[in-house]
Motif scaffolding. Structure first.
Motif, PDB file in Angstrom:
ATOM      1  N   ASN A 683       3.677  -1.055   4.107  1.00  0.00           N
ATOM      2  CA  ASN A 683       2.982  -1.761   5.197  1.00  0.00           C
ATOM      3  C   ASN A 683       3.431  -1.244   6.563  1.00  0.00           C
ATOM      4  O   ASN A 683       2.618  -1.073   7.481  1.00  0.00           O
ATOM      5  CB  ASN A 683       3.237  -3.267   5.099  1.00  0.00           C
ATOM      6  CG  ASN A 683       2.413  -3.918   4.002  1.00  0.00           C
ATOM      7  OD1 ASN A 683       1.307  -3.481   3.710  1.00  0.00           O
ATOM      8  ND2 ASN A 683       2.950  -4.962   3.379  1.00  0.00           N
ATOM      9  N   GLU A 684       4.729  -1.012   6.685  1.00  0.00           N
ATOM     10  CA  GLU A 684       5.252  -0.470   7.944  1.00  0.00           C
ATOM     11  C   GLU A 684       4.689   0.933   8.206  1.00  0.00           C
ATOM     12  O   GLU A 684       4.279   1.259   9.323  1.00  0.00           O
ATOM     13  CB  GLU A 684       6.782  -0.435   7.897  1.00  0.00           C
ATOM     14  CG  GLU A 684       7.413  -0.065   9.235  1.00  0.00           C
ATOM     15  CD  GLU A 684       8.932  -0.109   9.195  1.00  0.00           C
ATOM     16  OE1 GLU A 684       9.547   0.383  10.161  1.00  0.00           O
ATOM     17  OE2 GLU A 684       9.501  -0.622   8.203  1.00  0.00           O
ATOM     18  N   ALA A 685       4.659   1.742   7.148  1.00  0.00           N
ATOM     19  CA  ALA A 685       4.101   3.096   7.291  1.00  0.00           C
ATOM     20  C   ALA A 685       2.621   3.033   7.656  1.00  0.00           C
ATOM     21  O   ALA A 685       2.137   3.817   8.498  1.00  0.00           O
ATOM     22  CB  ALA A 685       4.294   3.870   5.989  1.00  0.00           C
ATOM     23  N   LYS A 686       1.894   2.095   7.049  1.00  0.00           N
ATOM     24  CA  LYS A 686       0.460   1.957   7.339  1.00  0.00           C
ATOM     25  C   LYS A 686       0.226   1.581   8.804  1.00  0.00           C
ATOM     26  O   LYS A 686      -0.705   2.079   9.447  1.00  0.00           O
ATOM     27  CB  LYS A 686      -0.157   0.904   6.415  1.00  0.00           C
ATOM     28  CG  LYS A 686      -1.678   0.787   6.557  1.00  0.00           C
ATOM     29  CD  LYS A 686      -2.309   0.072   5.368  1.00  0.00           C
ATOM     30  CE  LYS A 686      -1.879  -1.369   5.308  1.00  0.00           C
ATOM     31  NZ  LYS A 686      -2.590  -2.121   4.245  1.00  0.00           N
ATOM     32  N   ASN A 687       1.108   0.723   9.343  1.00  0.00           N
ATOM     33  CA  ASN A 687       0.994   0.352  10.760  1.00  0.00           C
ATOM     34  C   ASN A 687       1.218   1.559  11.664  1.00  0.00           C
ATOM     35  O   ASN A 687       0.534   1.730  12.677  1.00  0.00           O
ATOM     36  CB  ASN A 687       1.998  -0.746  11.096  1.00  0.00           C
ATOM     37  CG  ASN A 687       1.649  -2.069  10.445  1.00  0.00           C
ATOM     38  OD1 ASN A 687       0.475  -2.320  10.146  1.00  0.00           O
ATOM     39  ND2 ASN A 687       2.642  -2.910  10.206  1.00  0.00           N
ATOM     40  N   TYR A 688       2.179   2.374  11.296  1.00  0.00           N
ATOM     41  CA  TYR A 688       2.428   3.595  12.081  1.00  0.00           C
ATOM     42  C   TYR A 688       1.211   4.520  12.058  1.00  0.00           C
ATOM     43  O   TYR A 688       0.775   5.027  13.093  1.00  0.00           O
ATOM     44  CB  TYR A 688       3.655   4.344  11.535  1.00  0.00           C
ATOM     45  CG  TYR A 688       4.983   3.720  11.878  1.00  0.00           C
ATOM     46  CD1 TYR A 688       5.262   3.277  13.164  1.00  0.00           C
ATOM     47  CD2 TYR A 688       5.988   3.578  10.906  1.00  0.00           C
ATOM     48  CE1 TYR A 688       6.502   2.710  13.477  1.00  0.00           C
ATOM     49  CE2 TYR A 688       7.214   3.018  11.210  1.00  0.00           C
ATOM     50  CZ  TYR A 688       7.463   2.584  12.498  1.00  0.00           C
ATOM     51  OH  TYR A 688       8.676   2.021  12.805  1.00  0.00           O
ATOM     52  N   PHE A 689       0.665   4.745  10.851  1.00  0.00           N
ATOM     53  CA  PHE A 689      -0.479   5.650  10.727  1.00  0.00           C
ATOM     54  C   PHE A 689      -1.720   5.098  11.437  1.00  0.00           C
ATOM     55  O   PHE A 689      -2.534   5.861  11.964  1.00  0.00           O
ATOM     56  CB  PHE A 689      -0.798   5.905   9.250  1.00  0.00           C
ATOM     57  CG  PHE A 689       0.238   6.718   8.530  1.00  0.00           C
ATOM     58  CD1 PHE A 689       0.854   7.789   9.159  1.00  0.00           C
ATOM     59  CD2 PHE A 689       0.607   6.420   7.222  1.00  0.00           C
ATOM     60  CE1 PHE A 689       1.822   8.548   8.509  1.00  0.00           C
ATOM     61  CE2 PHE A 689       1.556   7.173   6.561  1.00  0.00           C
ATOM     62  CZ  PHE A 689       2.168   8.240   7.207  1.00  0.00           C
ATOM     63  N   ALA A 690      -1.848   3.770  11.456  1.00  0.00           N
ATOM     64  CA  ALA A 690      -3.003   3.163  12.128  1.00  0.00           C
ATOM     65  C   ALA A 690      -2.965   3.419  13.633  1.00  0.00           C
ATOM     66  O   ALA A 690      -4.007   3.549  14.280  1.00  0.00           O
ATOM     67  CB  ALA A 690      -3.037   1.668  11.842  1.00  0.00           C
ATOM     68  N   LYS A 691      -1.751   3.494  14.207  1.00  0.00           N
ATOM     69  CA  LYS A 691      -1.625   3.731  15.653  1.00  0.00           C
ATOM     70  C   LYS A 691      -2.163   5.098  16.057  1.00  0.00           C
ATOM     71  O   LYS A 691      -2.654   5.273  17.171  1.00  0.00           O
ATOM     72  CB  LYS A 691      -0.156   3.610  16.073  1.00  0.00           C
ATOM     73  CG  LYS A 691       0.354   2.180  16.094  1.00  0.00           C
ATOM     74  CD  LYS A 691       1.799   2.128  16.579  1.00  0.00           C
ATOM     75  CE  LYS A 691       2.320   0.695  16.593  1.00  0.00           C
ATOM     76  NZ  LYS A 691       3.740   0.633  17.030  1.00  0.00           N
ATOM     77  N   VAL A 692      -2.026   6.079  15.159  1.00  0.00           N
ATOM     78  CA  VAL A 692      -2.531   7.431  15.466  1.00  0.00           C
ATOM     79  C   VAL A 692      -3.843   7.714  14.746  1.00  0.00           C
ATOM     80  O   VAL A 692      -4.320   8.855  14.724  1.00  0.00           O
ATOM     81  CB  VAL A 692      -1.478   8.509  15.110  1.00  0.00           C
ATOM     82  CG1 VAL A 692      -0.310   8.438  16.058  1.00  0.00           C
ATOM     83  CG2 VAL A 692      -1.014   8.389  13.672  1.00  0.00           C
ATOM     84  N   ASP A 693      -4.424   6.689  14.137  1.00  0.00           N
ATOM     85  CA  ASP A 693      -5.737   6.786  13.482  1.00  0.00           C
ATOM     86  C   ASP A 693      -5.750   7.867  12.397  1.00  0.00           C
ATOM     87  O   ASP A 693      -6.692   8.652  12.292  1.00  0.00           O
ATOM     88  CB  ASP A 693      -6.820   7.061  14.540  1.00  0.00           C
ATOM     89  CG  ASP A 693      -8.219   6.746  14.008  1.00  0.00           C
ATOM     90  OD1 ASP A 693      -8.315   5.903  13.103  1.00  0.00           O
ATOM     91  OD2 ASP A 693      -9.198   7.350  14.489  1.00  0.00           O
ATOM     92  N   CYS A 694      -4.671   7.899  11.586  1.00  0.00           N
ATOM     93  CA  CYS A 694      -4.555   8.901  10.519  1.00  0.00           C
ATOM     94  C   CYS A 694      -5.125   8.312   9.227  1.00  0.00           C
ATOM     95  O   CYS A 694      -4.405   7.733   8.400  1.00  0.00           O
ATOM     96  CB  CYS A 694      -3.098   9.302  10.337  1.00  0.00           C
ATOM     97  SG  CYS A 694      -2.875  10.696   9.244  1.00  0.00           S
ATOM     98  N   LYS A 695      -6.436   8.457   9.070  1.00  0.00           N
ATOM     99  CA  LYS A 695      -7.139   7.794   7.971  1.00  0.00           C
ATOM    100  C   LYS A 695      -6.759   8.358   6.602  1.00  0.00           C
ATOM    101  O   LYS A 695      -6.714   7.631   5.603  1.00  0.00           O
ATOM    102  CB  LYS A 695      -8.644   7.911   8.173  1.00  0.00           C
ATOM    103  CG  LYS A 695      -9.144   7.145   9.387  1.00  0.00           C
ATOM    104  CD  LYS A 695     -10.640   7.317   9.572  1.00  0.00           C
ATOM    105  CE  LYS A 695     -11.120   6.564  10.800  1.00  0.00           C
ATOM    106  NZ  LYS A 695     -12.569   6.763  11.042  1.00  0.00           N
ATOM    107  N   GLU A 696      -6.480   9.636   6.539  1.00  0.00           N
ATOM    108  CA  GLU A 696      -6.142  10.248   5.250  1.00  0.00           C
ATOM    109  C   GLU A 696      -4.883   9.627   4.663  1.00  0.00           C
ATOM    110  O   GLU A 696      -4.830   9.295   3.472  1.00  0.00           O
ATOM    111  CB  GLU A 696      -5.946  11.758   5.444  1.00  0.00           C
ATOM    112  CG  GLU A 696      -5.642  12.491   4.149  1.00  0.00           C
ATOM    113  CD  GLU A 696      -5.287  13.944   4.385  1.00  0.00           C
ATOM    114  OE1 GLU A 696      -4.763  14.568   3.450  1.00  0.00           O
ATOM    115  OE2 GLU A 696      -5.527  14.446   5.505  1.00  0.00           O
ATOM    116  N   ARG A 697      -3.872   9.434   5.499  1.00  0.00           N
ATOM    117  CA  ARG A 697      -2.610   8.869   5.010  1.00  0.00           C
ATOM    118  C   ARG A 697      -2.740   7.364   4.745  1.00  0.00           C
ATOM    119  O   ARG A 697      -2.087   6.833   3.847  1.00  0.00           O
ATOM    120  CB  ARG A 697      -1.490   9.171   5.999  1.00  0.00           C
ATOM    121  CG  ARG A 697      -1.234  10.667   6.129  1.00  0.00           C
ATOM    122  CD  ARG A 697      -0.109  10.966   7.085  1.00  0.00           C
ATOM    123  NE  ARG A 697      -0.017  12.396   7.370  1.00  0.00           N
ATOM    124  CZ  ARG A 697       0.640  13.276   6.613  1.00  0.00           C
ATOM    125  NH1 ARG A 697       1.244  12.868   5.515  1.00  0.00           N
ATOM    126  NH2 ARG A 697       0.684  14.548   6.945  1.00  0.00           N
TER     127      ARG A 697
END
Length: 743
Positions: A683-697
């Motif tokens: 969940n923490e990693a998903k929040n990080y990726f959402a900030k940079v809009d990294c949809k693949e990850r």
């Protein structure tokens, strides 16, 4: 001879001559003297006094422009000046004659209105003297020019009034406040005739200052060159005009014209005897050696290193013959610049710094120290030693008030902290530089914040904000950069490359590989090494492994030859990723160990942490997740403290993968706890990726979480993650990398 109402014999044979504009300024001065102290407030008089100097020194401007400037300072006086000029222009020639006769009364009496030796007094005396030397035909031509000047001014005033009325009807009340000491505008110069000596010197010094400190406020390159050609038409031997032409041609990267102007400058300097008058025969040799030195610097700037070396040898020979230690020190500094790729160049640099201190040249000594610091940073010296050296350099700057070098020093600290992976310290230094520049003002109301160091600091700020997912803030910084450094300015390439890199990273994060590929061309044009590396990254993302491997191998060989350690490590990490994505993690291990050794040797902490991250992933693939977790605990702290948002997400995702892989031998209760912990990390990693809009990850995390929720028997959460995975999988391109097969 007479041009545009300007009567002159030899353009710089006399100090000043009478023009219609100067008659208008004389009327203003006369009205200021006649107006009592009570009629004009103290604030208005102060504004008028501030207005006088640029009016006296600057080039001729239109009458409507003059009215507007006076009206902003004192509306009452503007009306009086307008009436007085109108009476003179619509009257007879004798009215102008009488006006000049009355001017001498300003100096009469026990308490004259104007002192003879004041700035205004000297101007009045020059004008009275220049007018008294005119023949009757010249006086008549001057009066005719005054009438034309007045008529054109009245016509422009009427047009402006009509436009203002129309704008009021439309409800647009936007008035742009004109500064009293503004730089010379294009319409102001174009309306004037040949400039007097004082006007020409003021114009050249002002434009040279603007080109150095705030290029956007200087005239456009074409307009400035037109005015310089006009100056040189009347006085071809005006050396300073040739030098400004040289600076102007450098702005547009015109190597032929800049070389031509530079040679003409030194030729004129020798011909006019400006050097030899003060230095005797020594002045002639001084011009020659500094001409060769400047020519070497010019060739070096355009990348003509062989020609630069020949010119530098000539400068050294002449300087040695004349025993000129100062010139030799400058030559020694340029020798280092030309030979800095050699392994023994630091010896030359250290010798240069010692000699510069010995001969009392703080500017050269400081530049040498900063170059030495930069060289040692790339050689992997510790940060504390580099900062101590920069502290010694800063002492020189403050002691000798070298404000430009203070800026360079802070910009260099920002770059060093970023090189070592300390983004918080880099951010602090960049903001310190911006705060300092906003407080320091140089003459002509110019803020000294359009220098290269300011551009570098802003680019670092934009990249740092982008790395943390603050794309709106990064866009604002880039917008400010584009306003400060338009595309035709010399430092514009810095923000162009920064902008292209940020756009590339966003396109890659968003899975838009075709868009990222189109940006590679622009990056390559600005930085060939960076462009080739990012082309390989695109190939890798599109699963074109063979093409990516060939490109990375060529780039690795080239960067090792150039000793570009930072790029070598980045290329090694990409090569290692190619190997494990090709199901060959054992081949990736030696490559990663080589990258780790280099990053440790050169103290590139952030790259070392990223390498450890990749090593941990390789160990996970090899089936030893416990050792991978141990490695992660070593690397994750610097990444979470100073890393980019994307790297933080990658680290937390990898921790979750290792936690799940380690639960194979656990009992059911302990395994359930470990899986819950892994889900929290995901969940923490998903929040990080959402900030940079990294949809693949985010898609990969949704897939992984759905599997974990299924094992834990949480059907509702599993279905929600599965739905998110399906949506993202349909959005992303079909040629994306296989899931879960990268960090």
């Amino acid at each position: 001879m007479m041009t545009n109402g300007v009567v002159h014999a030899n353009v710089f044979g006399i100090k000043d001559w009478v023009t219609p504009y100067k008659i208008a300024v004389l009327v203003l001065l006369n009205e200021m003297g006649r107006t009592g102290e009570g009629a004009v407030s103290l604030l208005e008089r102060r504004k008028l006094n501030q207005l006088l100097l640029p009016l006296l020194q600057g080039p001729d401007i239109t009458l409507s422009k003059l009215y507007k400037l006076i009206e902003e300072s004192c509306p009452q006086l503007a009306n009086s000046v307008q009436i007085r000029i109108k009476l003179m222009a619509e009257g007879e020639l004798k009215d102008m004659e009488q006006f000049f006769d009355d001017l001498s009364d300003s100096f009469s009496g026990t308490e004259p209105e104007v002192h003879k030796t004041s700035v205004v007094g000297l101007f009045l005396r020059h004008m009275i003297l220049a007018y008294s030397k005119l023949s009757f035909s010249q006086v008549f031509k001057l009066y005719t020019a005054l009438q034309q000047y007045f008529q054109s001014g009245e016509k422009k005033t009427v047009e402006d009034a009509d436009m203002e009325l129309a704008s009021r009807e439309e409800g647009e009340r936007k008035m742009e406040k004109e500064e009293l000491d503004v730089s010379v505008r294009e319409e102001e110069v174009s309306c004037s005739g040949p400039l007097s000596q004082k006007q020409a010197e003021f114009f050249l010094s002002q434009q040279a200052s603007l080109l150095k400190n705030d290029e956007t406020k200087a005239l456009a390159p074409a307009s400035l060159q037109k005015e310089l050609n006009n100056l040189l038409k009347f006085n071809p031997d005006f050396a300073e005009a040739h030098y400004l032409s040289y600076l102007n041609n450098l702005r547009v990267q015109d190597v032929f014209s800049s070389t031509h102007s530079l040679l003409h400058y030194f030729d004129r300097l020798i011909l006019t005897g400006a050097e030899s008058k003060s230095n005797g025969e020594e002045g002639y040799g001084r011009s020659l050696r500094y001409a060769a030195l400047n020519l070497a610097a010019l060739h070096c700037r355009f990348g003509h290193y062989q020609q630069a070396e020949l010119a530098l040898q000539e400068a050294i020979r002449i300087a040695q013959e004349s025993n000129d230690h100062v010139c030799l020190q400058h030559c020694l500094s340029w020798l280092y610049v030309l030979g800095q790729k050699r392994s023994d160049s630091y010896v030359l640099l250290e010798h240069s710094v010692k000699k510069a201190v010995h001969f009392g040249l703080p500017y050269l000594a400081s530049l040498g120290i900063q170059s030495l610091v930069q060289q040692r940073a790339f050689a992997g010296k510790t940060a504390n030693k580099l900062m101590d050296a920069l502290k010694d350099s800063d002492l020189l700057h403050w002691k000798h008030s070298l404000s430009e070098l203070i800026d360079i020093s802070i910009a260099q600290k920002t770059a060093i902290w970023r090189l070592y992976g300390r983004s918080t310290m880099a951010l602090q230094q960049a903001q310190m530089l911006l705060s300092m520049n906003s407080l320091e003002s140089v003459n002509s109301g110019v803020q000294q914040n359009n220098t290269e160091s300011f551009a570098v600091a802003l680019c670092h700020l934009a990249e740092l904000h982008s790395e943390q997912g603050c794309f709106a803030a990064a866009a604002e910084v880039l917008k400010h950069l584009k306003e400060r450094f338009p595309p035709n300015t010399q430092h514009a390439q810095l923000w162009m490359l920064c902008d292209q890199k940020i756009q590339f990273d966003r396109a890659m994060n968003d899975g838009k590989f075709h868009l990222a590929d189109s940006l590679v061309t622009g990056i390559t044009a600005l930085n060939s090494i960076e462009g080739v590396y990012r082309k390989a990254v695109v190939f890798q993302a599109q699963n074109q492994m063979t093409e990516a491997h060939k490109l990375l191998q060529k780039l690795l060989t080239y960067c090792e030859k150039l000793k570009n350690t930072e790029m070598v490590i980045s290329v090694l990490l990409s090569v290692a990723e190619l190997y494990w994505r090709s199901s060959a993690p054992t081949i990736a291990m030696p490559v990663l160990l080589q990258a780790l050794a280099l990053s440790k040797e050169y103290r590139l902490q952030y790259l070392a942490s990223e390498t450890v991250l990749n090593l941990a992933y390789a160990q996970l693939i090899l089936g030893i997740p416990e050792q991978a977790l141990t490695l992660l605990h070593m690397a994750i702290e610097p990444i979470l403290a100073d890393g980019a948002i994307l790297d933080k997400g990658r680290a937390m995702f990898l921790v979750a993968k290792c936690q799940v892989a380690s639960t194979v031998s656990y009992d059911p209760l302990k395994r359930a706890e470990a899986l819950e912990s892994a889900i929290e990390n995901l969940n923490e990693a998903k929040n990080y990726f959402a900030k940079v809009d990294c949809k693949e990850r985010i898609r990969d995390i949704a897939y992984f979480q759905a599997k974990l929720y299924h094992v834990l028997g949480k059907t509702q959460e599993r279905n929600r993650c599965a739905m998110l995975f399906r949506q993202l999988h349909q959005e992303l391109p079909a040629n994306a990398a296989p899931m879960i097969n990268h960090i």
